[in-house]
Design a protein around this motif. Structure first.
Motif, PDB file in Angstrom:
ATOM      1  N   LYS A 148      50.179  80.165  54.598  1.00 34.95           N
ATOM      2  CA  LYS A 148      49.037  79.916  55.239  1.00 34.95           C
ATOM      3  C   LYS A 148      49.495  79.273  56.636  1.00 34.95           C
ATOM      4  O   LYS A 148      48.600  79.740  57.779  1.00 34.95           O
ATOM      5  CB  LYS A 148      48.125  79.400  54.393  1.00 34.95           C
ATOM      6  CG  LYS A 148      46.506  79.472  54.802  1.00 34.95           C
ATOM      7  CD  LYS A 148      45.701  78.820  53.618  1.00 34.95           C
ATOM      8  CE  LYS A 148      44.209  79.431  54.076  1.00 34.95           C
ATOM      9  NZ  LYS A 148      43.975  80.923  53.989  1.00 34.95           N
ATOM     10  N   SER A 161      49.849  85.145  47.958  1.00 36.29           N
ATOM     11  CA  SER A 161      51.109  84.365  47.699  1.00 36.29           C
ATOM     12  C   SER A 161      51.437  83.859  46.429  1.00 36.29           C
ATOM     13  O   SER A 161      52.319  84.087  46.065  1.00 36.29           O
ATOM     14  CB  SER A 161      51.229  83.407  48.827  1.00 36.29           C
ATOM     15  OG  SER A 161      51.052  83.998  50.166  1.00 36.29           O
ATOM     16  N   MET A 163      51.609  88.236  53.948  1.00 38.31           N
ATOM     17  CA  MET A 163      51.168  88.041  54.950  1.00 38.31           C
ATOM     18  C   MET A 163      50.784  88.992  55.834  1.00 38.31           C
ATOM     19  O   MET A 163      49.772  89.001  56.550  1.00 38.31           O
ATOM     20  CB  MET A 163      52.233  86.895  55.887  1.00 38.31           C
ATOM     21  CG  MET A 163      52.290  85.602  55.250  1.00 38.31           C
ATOM     22  SD  MET A 163      53.112  84.338  56.473  1.00 38.31           S
ATOM     23  CE  MET A 163      54.922  85.224  56.024  1.00 38.31           C
ATOM     24  N   SER A 196      47.580  90.756  53.316  1.00 34.83           N
ATOM     25  CA  SER A 196      46.425  89.904  52.851  1.00 34.83           C
ATOM     26  C   SER A 196      45.130  89.931  53.814  1.00 34.83           C
ATOM     27  O   SER A 196      45.250  89.962  54.817  1.00 34.83           O
ATOM     28  CB  SER A 196      46.841  88.708  52.564  1.00 34.83           C
ATOM     29  OG  SER A 196      47.982  88.602  51.703  1.00 34.83           O
ATOM     30  N   THR A 207      45.117  84.640  51.834  1.00 32.88           N
ATOM     31  CA  THR A 207      46.886  84.658  51.894  1.00 32.88           C
ATOM     32  C   THR A 207      47.324  83.588  50.955  1.00 32.88           C
ATOM     33  O   THR A 207      48.325  83.907  50.155  1.00 32.88           O
ATOM     34  CB  THR A 207      47.243  84.008  53.370  1.00 32.88           C
ATOM     35  OG1 THR A 207      46.653  84.859  54.467  1.00 32.88           O
ATOM     36  CG2 THR A 207      48.886  84.085  53.420  1.00 32.88           C
TER      37      THR A 207
END
Length: 405
Positions: free
Chosen positions: A132, A344, A332, A335, A340
């Motif tokens: 992020k 993840s 990434m 998403s 994210t």
């Protein structure tokens, strides 16, 4: 730099020094997220003697650590999406320091295992928070390189545990070495608090619904990561023991196998992440799995031709270890805005689950001296990972072709 939760908030350009500083910070955070498990492995003989614990209990630390991380990862991803990367990274480093401090103070196996379980939280936060932060502050063309560099922090943590901190244990005792690591984690937390910008709260505080439709890569990448992680964890856990028990290597030479794997893994993660452009990235997990299968077959062949073990160690690092970094680049790239962290975390949960279950399965064969069969089991795990990745890549190509038609 901004920490908004959408891709559109990223500036087209960012100062090179700022990106390099962020990369160093995120790499450090990844290193500390798993430091407690690396230290326990490196200090294993001292822990067995100092705490009067059995080798079986020592082996449980891996299962407890990664099992806890797998369970906590979905919640960790939602936390990161809600509170932002700055708070999450500071919390990650502070909890890592506490876990390391408890390990250093542990009077016996019970508190040691509890501290390792606590250390599962930093693992659960690591990928969502760092990914992020990259989306918020790194221009799109540089994200692959930064992702590969920060993912190599895991191998950097293994190196730190295996060389400088293990050396410090000879001077300060194993508890002193662990406390040094705990103090370093607190300094890193202060660095993160001062270096990262304030988190921008989500409007309305709501988290978007899960993107788990037919076109989403998340469930596919989680399944891929499960089997990839099972194979990698088996290699990490048993490669040095294989060298010592079956290839009659000395302890230093057997340990060098792990070091070679780690260096190759750093190079592989950085290189393959740079190569993971949006058009090429969907095919890379299958390609890397194919290389990982070859590496596992070489390990099986090393039972008869010892020199192959060095080639295999390099190949595991270049192909298998790199697969996790590429999967994070894909997360990434694909998403939905604001998801994210959760995406993840779900992919990381599969990877951690594989780390929890892989070594015990391999251990059943290693206890009987059947290393050749064990490496073929690892090869089979990589084959399944590659099949999952290839099926998704084909489906993804069909889906995207229909969309653009």
């Amino acid at each position: 730099m901004r920490t908004a939760g959408t891709k559109a908030a990223v500036p087209a350009e960012a100062p090179p020094d700022a990106v390099r500083g962020l990369t160093a910070l995120l790499t450090t955070a990844m290193a500390f997220s798993m430091m407690q498990l690396f230290l326990i492995g490196a200090l294993g003989p001292r822990l067995v003697e100092g705490l009067g614990m059995s080798e079986t209990v020592l082996g449980l630390t891996t299962t407890v650590g990664f099992g806890t991380a797998a369970v906590l990862s979905p919640s960790g991803g939602r936390i990161v999406d809600r509170v932002g990367p700055r708070r999450s990274l500071v919390a990650l480093l502070v909890v890592s320091a506490v876990a390391l401090g408890l390990i250093g103070a542990a009077p016996g196996p019970a508190l040691l295992l509890a501290a390792v379980a606590l250390g599962g939280l930093p693992q659960a936060l690591a990928n969502p928070a760092t990914n992020k932060a990259i989306l918020a502050a790194v221009p799109t063309p540089r994200r692959g390189a930064v992702t590969g560099a920060k993912q190599s922090g895991v191998q950097l943590g293994a190196f730190a545990a295996g060389l400088p901190l293990a050396t410090a244990a000879g001077l300060l005792g194993w508890r002193g070495a662990v406390w040094v690591a705990a103090g370093a984690a607190l300094l890193a937390a202060l660095w993160a608090w001062r270096a990262l910008p304030d988190d921008t709260p989500r409007k309305g505080g709501a988290v978007p619904p899960a993107s788990v439709g037919p076109g989403s890569p998340v469930p596919w990448l989680a399944a891929f990561s499960l089997f990839l992680g099972a194979g990698i964890a088996s290699v990490n856990t048993y490669l040095a023991l294989f060298g010592a028990q079956r290839l009659d290597m000395g302890p230093a030479t057997a340990g060098a196998l792990v070091a070679v794997l780690g260096v190759a893994g750093i190079a592989g993660r950085v290189g393959w992440s740079r190569a993971a452009t949006p058009g090429r990235a969907p095919w890379l997990p299958g390609l890397l799995s194919g290389g990982a299968v070859g590496a596992a077959v070489l390990l099986a062949a090393a039972v008869r031709v010892e020199a192959l073990v060095w080639v295999a160690a390099v190949a595991v690092g270049v192909f298998a270890v790199s697969g996790n970094a590429v999967s994070m680049v894909l997360v990434m790239q694909r998403s939905a805005p604001g998801r994210t962290g959760q995406d993840s975390a779900l992919v990381a949960a599969g990877f951690f689950a594989g780390f929890a279950v892989g070594p015990p399965l391999f251990g059943l064969l290693a206890e009987r001296g059947r290393y050749g069969q064990g490496w073929l089991l690892v090869a089979a795990e990589f084959v399944v990972a590659g099949a999952v990745a290839y099926v998704w890549a084909l489906q993804d190509r069909r889906t995207r072709t229909r969309v653009t038609a």
